[in-house]
Design a protein around this motif. Structure first.
Motif, mmCIF file in Angstrom:
data_model
loop_
_atom_site.group_PDB
_atom_site.id
_atom_site.type_symbol
_atom_site.label_atom_id
_atom_site.label_comp_id
_atom_site.label_asym_id
_atom_site.label_seq_id
_atom_site.Cartn_x
_atom_site.Cartn_y
_atom_site.Cartn_z
ATOM 1 N N ARG A 19 0.815 -1.211 0.000
ATOM 2 C CA ARG A 19 0.000 0.000 0.000
ATOM 3 C C ARG A 19 0.845 1.256 0.000
ATOM 4 O O ARG A 19 0.369 2.336 -0.316
ATOM 5 N N GLY A 20 2.144 1.137 0.364
ATOM 6 C CA GLY A 20 2.973 2.308 0.549
ATOM 7 C C GLY A 20 2.806 2.834 1.962
ATOM 8 O O GLY A 20 2.006 2.339 2.750
ATOM 9 N N ALA A 21 3.592 3.860 2.299
ATOM 10 C CA ALA A 21 3.502 4.443 3.629
ATOM 11 C C ALA A 21 2.126 5.050 3.834
ATOM 12 O O ALA A 21 1.559 5.665 2.937
ATOM 13 N N PRO A 22 1.537 4.881 5.025
ATOM 14 C CA PRO A 22 0.215 5.454 5.275
ATOM 15 C C PRO A 22 0.251 6.977 5.202
ATOM 16 O O PRO A 22 1.292 7.608 5.386
ATOM 17 N N ARG A 23 -0.907 7.567 4.955
ATOM 18 C CA ARG A 23 -0.981 9.025 4.843
ATOM 19 C C ARG A 23 -0.580 9.711 6.134
ATOM 20 O O ARG A 23 -0.106 10.856 6.122
ATOM 21 N N THR A 24 -0.754 9.012 7.240
ATOM 22 C CA THR A 24 -0.380 9.598 8.525
ATOM 23 C C THR A 24 1.092 9.953 8.569
ATOM 24 O O THR A 24 1.487 10.915 9.236
ATOM 25 N N VAL A 25 1.922 9.204 7.849
ATOM 26 C CA VAL A 25 3.352 9.496 7.811
ATOM 27 C C VAL A 25 3.595 10.883 7.221
ATOM 28 O O VAL A 25 4.439 11.653 7.709
ATOM 29 N N GLY A 26 2.835 11.230 6.177
ATOM 30 C CA GLY A 26 2.955 12.565 5.603
ATOM 31 C C GLY A 26 2.533 13.646 6.585
ATOM 32 O O GLY A 26 3.137 14.720 6.642
ATOM 33 N N VAL A 27 1.495 13.368 7.378
ATOM 34 C CA VAL A 27 1.052 14.324 8.397
ATOM 35 C C VAL A 27 2.137 14.506 9.455
ATOM 36 O O VAL A 27 2.439 15.635 9.877
ATOM 37 N N VAL A 28 2.735 13.391 9.878
ATOM 38 C CA VAL A 28 3.808 13.461 10.872
ATOM 39 C C VAL A 28 4.971 14.299 10.333
ATOM 40 O O VAL A 28 5.540 15.136 11.049
#
Length: 417
Positions: A19-28
């Motif tokens: 799936r790739g890195a979760p969107r939360t990683v971008g938020v972090v």
């Protein structure tokens, strides 16, 4: 029924990689960038109390750590010499700050650095040599530059005040010209490399590069400009043997630079000098005087080895504006050795990697930070420069091997249980 049980039992890391890195990683990542924007800078259109800005930046760091922990509850991390050395620098910072020579604020800065490094460890799970963090980096810093452009549109006088010699500053959020120049130069270089590697379209790259270059020119930031030029030259040079696009770009860049040097030499010199005298320019706008005073100050053997504790990167009330001297002042010669070690480790790994876009982006970021370290502080504490180097480390990480899918025999055994 059995097939459903099998899918639920698939290795979680395999599913995450698909799936790739979760969107939360971008938020972090965005919250980490917000934390490193700082609280000191130009006067904004709407006056913002420094205490409020510090509350926002520290709140963003605590939120980043909490979100990273939520998304990585099993505490799975990737081994990283860069993060190990950064952790050792944190331990050294705590030791040097324990005597409170730099005041109680030193321990607060250590706590901030601990949350910062801890968040990076939690995010290391998604380091796979891809451009995921490059794209997060570009998006977040471009959003910061959009706020700068908005401030310029709303109040040109506040965005280019006489106090800074008419250079562009943040009118909505207190950002100094060197900060804006740094952000513009870094995302310009990364977007150009993504375009060369055909990882983005020309229109998307132009939407980032053109406005960023305009803002960079308005800041009159020499360090950022030189870092962009030299960093891109080294990055593209690492691709010329394997990429025809890189060879064409390099050739055109040399031709345009030569033409500009011949035809626009007087304008370029005026921009570069920023109205300063040759003496002031050679003095690095007064920086050399601060550096000489710092080096001449008496120190005990302990202070020479371990520093005086984390401070505000100033000496005698004036900014140090040199990463190596700031680290020497706060973390001693031991800190200088640790910072040099993680920069050299990243550079060495980049040189040993085969030519690729990821390697080129890492070379750009490492070389930019090395160049900027001469006139900017930040390599020894939570800062954008450590985030740039973290992106480089993620690009140099070897892709994690995917676990094999369950065999029919394994599925039958699972169903049988």
């Amino acid at each position: 029924m059995g097939r459903g049980l099998t899918l639920e039992g698939l290795d979680e890391d395999v599913a995450q990689r698909r799936r790739g890195a979760p969107r939360t990683v971008g938020v972090v990542w965005g919250l980490l960038i917000l934390n490193t924007l700082g609280s000191a800078g130009a006067q904004t259109i709407i006056p913002l109390p420094r205490s409020l800005i510090q509350m926002v930046t520290m709140g963003s760091l605590v939120s980043a750590f909490a979100l990273a922990l939520v998304v990585n509850l099993r505490l799975r991390i990737r081994p990283s010499a860069y993060l190990v050395l950064l952790t050792l620098l944190l331990v050294l910072s705590v030791i040097s700050s324990a005597n409170l020579e730099s005041g109680a604020g030193a321990l607060f800065r250590c706590a901030r650095l601990a949350l910062f490094v801890g968040t990076l460890w939690l995010l290391s799970r998604w380091w796979d040599g891809g451009e995921t963090f490059v794209r997060h980096h570009i998006r977040m810093y471009f959003a910061v530059l959009v706020s700068v452009a908005a401030g310029l549109a709303v109040s040109p006088g506040a965005a280019m005040p006489d106090l800074y010699g008419g250079r562009l500053v943040g009118a909505l959020w207190p950002l100094t010209p060197p900060q804006i120049g740094q952000y513009a130069a870094v995302i310009t270089g990364l977007a150009a490399l993504l375009l060369l590697g055909r990882r983005t379209t020309g229109a998307s790259a132009a939407a980032v590069i053109v406005p960023s270059l305009v803002l960079l020119a308005l800041t009159h930031t020499r360090t950022a400009t030189l870092g962009l030029i030299i960093g891109l030259a080294l990055a593209i040079g690492s691709l010329v043997l394997t990429s025809a696009a890189a060879r064409r770009f390099f050739g055109w860049a040399v031709l345009c630079a030569t033409a500009a040097a011949v035809g626009l030499s007087s304008l370029l010199e005026a921009w570069f000098l920023r109205g300063q005298s040759q003496e002031n320019f050679s003095n690095l706008t007064g920086r050399a005087k601060v550096w000489d005073a710092l080096l001449a100050a008496p120190r005990t053997t302990t202070e020479q080895l371990f520093g005086r504790g984390l401070g505000d990167k100033s000496f005698g009330g004036l900014p140090i504006d040199n990463s190596w001297l700031a680290v020497y002042n706060e973390q001693g010669l031991t800190g200088v050795g640790l910072v040099a070690a993680f920069v050299l480790v990243l550079g060495g790994v980049a040189l040993l990697r085969p030519p690729s876009l990821s390697r080129a982006c890492a070379i750009f970021l490492i070389s930019y930070c090395a160049i900027a370290s001469y006139t900017e502080a930040g390599l020894g504490d939570a800062s954008p420069y450590l985030l740039h180097l973290t992106v480089a480390a993620s690009l140099l990480a070897a892709p994690a091997a995917a676990a094999p899918l369950p065999t029919p025999e394994a599925i039958q055994r699972t169903e049988g249980t």
